[in-house]
Design an enzyme around this catalytic site. Structure first.
Site, mmCIF file in Angstrom:
data_model
loop_
_atom_site.group_PDB
_atom_site.id
_atom_site.type_symbol
_atom_site.label_atom_id
_atom_site.label_comp_id
_atom_site.label_asym_id
_atom_site.label_seq_id
_atom_site.Cartn_x
_atom_site.Cartn_y
_atom_site.Cartn_z
ATOM 1 N N ARG A 105 0.827 -1.203 0.000
ATOM 2 C CA ARG A 105 0.000 0.000 0.000
ATOM 3 C C ARG A 105 0.863 1.255 0.000
ATOM 4 N NH1 ARG A 105 -4.871 1.821 3.845
ATOM 5 N NH2 ARG A 105 -3.232 2.112 5.366
ATOM 6 N N THR A 109 -1.140 7.569 -1.468
ATOM 7 C CA THR A 109 -2.357 7.420 -2.282
ATOM 8 C C THR A 109 -3.308 6.384 -1.683
ATOM 9 O OG1 THR A 109 -1.408 5.644 -3.606
ATOM 10 C CG2 THR A 109 -1.042 7.906 -4.388
ATOM 11 N N ASP A 201 -5.555 -11.261 10.454
ATOM 12 C CA ASP A 201 -4.613 -11.087 9.349
ATOM 13 C C ASP A 201 -4.169 -12.467 8.853
ATOM 14 O OD1 ASP A 201 -2.299 -8.765 8.371
ATOM 15 O OD2 ASP A 201 -1.923 -10.901 8.059
ATOM 16 N N ASP A 204 -0.304 -13.110 8.784
ATOM 17 C CA ASP A 204 0.262 -13.325 10.121
ATOM 18 C C ASP A 204 -0.129 -14.683 10.682
ATOM 19 O OD1 ASP A 204 1.696 -10.991 10.377
ATOM 20 O OD2 ASP A 204 0.070 -9.882 11.343
HETATM 21 N N1 URA Z 1 -6.438 -9.031 5.007
HETATM 22 C C1 URA Z 1 -6.429 -9.913 6.023
HETATM 23 O O1 URA Z 1 -5.485 -10.665 6.178
HETATM 24 N N2 URA Z 1 -7.507 -9.947 6.844
HETATM 25 C C2 URA Z 1 -8.574 -9.156 6.699
HETATM 26 O O2 URA Z 1 -9.524 -9.249 7.474
HETATM 27 C C3 URA Z 1 -8.550 -8.234 5.621
HETATM 28 C C4 URA Z 1 -7.479 -8.189 4.801
#
Ligand code: URA
Length: 212
Positions: A105, A109, A201, A204
């Site tokens: 990201r 922007t 995530d 992770d």
């Molecule tokens: N990416 C992720 O790993 N989890 C989410 O909830 C949204 C984007």
């Protein structure tokens, strides 16, 4: 053209998905469950691969029997969580070629920018299956597919584990020609763009990189 969105509602997928969502699921459990669900998602996204008959002999008699008709495939992992779906896809089609798209990201922007892009030769002739477990805002999925189209890919499909309704809407508006296969369309995105209820995530949880 209307995008087709398929939710794989098989009871085994839904059961395994619930186990994955639990915050106490270990990295090893999460990885194993993603691999198992990935097999079902792969089964669904590849269900119309063409077949042709070959002559074989069983111990009982000669017969004609179907094999894959040699359609060339490319599996594209959207780094890094897409790697978690690569293993099961390659279990299903070991001869498929593999590519990776890395997007980060841009903090100014807020749009995804490309930091890595490597795809197999002849992508224009391959059924190209893009792998990214979480379709949240849809920004990175939309960008990844656009990069692949710019590289020549014409026959694309998108596989994710979870999708948010917002991500489905944005993606299908941007790429109405790309079929989406997912295990669930969840309730919504929260203000941090996480899928709710989601699973946190995915990168992770898959790689065990969460701090603390
Ligand atoms: N990416 C992720 O790993 N989890 C989410 O909830 C949204 C984007």
């Amino acid at each position: 053209m209307n995008t087709s969105v398929t939710v794989v509602d098989h009871p085994l997928v839904q059961h395994k998905l619930t186990l994955m969502r639990r915050k106490e699921a270990s990295t090893a459990e999460f990885r194993k469950l993603l691999r198992e669900i990935g097999l079902f998602l792969g089964y669904e996204v590849l269900r119309d691969l063409p077949l042709s008959d070959v002559q074989i002999e069983t111990p009982v008699c000669p017969t004609k029997s179907p094999v894959l008709a040699g359609k060339k495939l490319a599996f594209i992992s959207v780094l890094r969580a897409g790697d978690g779906l690569l293993g099961p896809m390659l279990d299903l089609v070991p001869s498929a070629r593999v590519g990776q798209v890395g997007l980060a990201r841009d903090e100014e922007t807020l749009q995804p920018t490309r930091y890595f892009f490597k795809v197999p030769k002849g992508i224009d002739k391959r059924l190209t299956v893009v792998l990214d477990p979480m379709l949240a805002t849809g920004h990175s999925a939309i960008r990844a597919v656009q990069e692949l189209k710019d590289a020549g890919a014409k026959d694309l499909r998108f596989v994710c584990l979870l999708a948010a309704p917002e991500g489905i809407k944005a993606f299908t508006e941007a790429h109405p020609d790309v079929q989406v296969v997912t295990a669930s369309i969840d309730e919504k995105l929260n203000d941090k763009a996480y899928i709710v209820p989601g699973l946190g995530d995915a990168g992770d949880r898959l790689f065990g990189t969460k701090e603390g």
